[in-house]
Scaffold this motif. Structure first.
Motif, PDB file in Angstrom:
ATOM      1  N   PRO A  59       0.804  -1.218   0.000  1.00 55.52           N
ATOM      2  CA  PRO A  59       0.000   0.000   0.000  1.00 55.52           C
ATOM      3  C   PRO A  59       0.838   1.271   0.000  1.00 55.52           C
ATOM      4  CG  PRO A  59      -0.286  -1.198   2.082  1.00 55.52           C
ATOM      5  CD  PRO A  59       0.544  -2.044   1.180  1.00 55.52           C
ATOM      6  N   GLY A  62       1.778   1.739  -3.559  1.00 61.03           N
ATOM      7  CA  GLY A  62       0.536   2.005  -4.289  1.00 61.03           C
ATOM      8  C   GLY A  62       0.063   3.432  -4.070  1.00 61.03           C
ATOM      9  N   ALA A  63       0.168   3.911  -2.854  1.00 58.95           N
ATOM     10  CA  ALA A  63      -0.225   5.293  -2.558  1.00 58.95           C
ATOM     11  C   ALA A  63       0.700   6.277  -3.252  1.00 58.95           C
ATOM     12  CB  ALA A  63      -0.206   5.529  -1.044  1.00 58.95           C
ATOM     13  N   HIS A  65       2.309   5.786  -6.104  1.00 55.07           N
ATOM     14  CA  HIS A  65       1.977   5.811  -7.532  1.00 55.07           C
ATOM     15  C   HIS A  65       0.646   6.527  -7.770  1.00 55.07           C
ATOM     16  CE1 HIS A  65       5.363   3.504  -8.771  1.00 55.07           C
ATOM     17  NE2 HIS A  65       5.054   2.477  -7.995  1.00 55.07           N
ATOM     18  N   ALA A  66      -0.315   6.343  -6.887  1.00 55.46           N
ATOM     19  CA  ALA A  66      -1.601   7.023  -7.033  1.00 55.46           C
ATOM     20  C   ALA A  66      -1.417   8.523  -6.880  1.00 55.46           C
ATOM     21  CB  ALA A  66      -2.595   6.502  -5.998  1.00 55.46           C
ATOM     22  N   GLY A  67      -0.551   8.911  -5.962  1.00 56.68           N
ATOM     23  CA  GLY A  67      -0.270  10.338  -5.770  1.00 56.68           C
ATOM     24  C   GLY A  67       0.416  10.942  -6.980  1.00 56.68           C
ATOM     25  N   GLU A  68       1.315  10.193  -7.597  1.00 56.94           N
ATOM     26  CA  GLU A  68       1.986  10.673  -8.801  1.00 56.94           C
ATOM     27  C   GLU A  68       0.996  10.830  -9.943  1.00 56.94           C
ATOM     28  OE1 GLU A  68       5.194   8.065  -9.791  1.00 56.94           O
ATOM     29  OE2 GLU A  68       6.183   8.354  -7.859  1.00 56.94           O
ATOM     30  N   ALA A  69       0.097   9.860 -10.088  1.00 55.91           N
ATOM     31  CA  ALA A  69      -0.896   9.930 -11.164  1.00 55.91           C
ATOM     32  C   ALA A  69      -1.822  11.120 -10.949  1.00 55.91           C
ATOM     33  CB  ALA A  69      -1.698   8.634 -11.227  1.00 55.91           C
ATOM     34  N   ALA A  70      -2.239  11.336  -9.706  1.00 58.51           N
ATOM     35  CA  ALA A  70      -3.119  12.476  -9.412  1.00 58.51           C
ATOM     36  C   ALA A  70      -2.393  13.787  -9.672  1.00 58.51           C
ATOM     37  CB  ALA A  70      -3.606  12.407  -7.970  1.00 58.51           C
ATOM     38  N   ARG A  73      -2.311  14.369 -13.418  1.00 59.70           N
ATOM     39  CA  ARG A  73      -3.610  14.806 -13.939  1.00 59.70           C
ATOM     40  C   ARG A  73      -3.862  16.264 -13.589  1.00 59.70           C
ATOM     41  NH1 ARG A  73      -5.347   9.813 -11.860  1.00 59.70           N
ATOM     42  NH2 ARG A  73      -6.246  10.897 -10.080  1.00 59.70           N
TER      43      ARG A  73
END
Length: 76
Positions: A59, A62-63, A65-70, A73
């Protein structure tokens, strides 16, 4: 998956507290509860804490990578 994350997080916290006690007071709570460092149950707890720490990397990354994607965007 959420239940596994909570269980592993609790085990990592227990391990952290145990290491804090070892560092501050030279007292291994897990060993004291389960009959010494070489006792089968104590070793099982040590292994579970170690596996839980590795599991918590999932996690964490995962967090990240999710933060990088956000962020990507939002930057567009």
């Amino acid at each position: 998956m959420k239940t596994v994350n909570i269980i592993t997080l609790v085990l990592v916290i227990i391990g952290g507290i145990n290491w804090g006690l070892v560092g501050l007071f030279q007292f291994d709570l897990v060993a004291a509860i389960f009959g010494g460092q070489d006792a089968l149950l104590a070793r099982a707890v040590y292994v579970l804490v170690g596996v839980s720490a590795v599991w918590q990397l999932v996690p964490l990354f995962g967090a990240g990578h999710a933060g990088e994607a956000a962020a990507q965007r939002h930057h567009r």
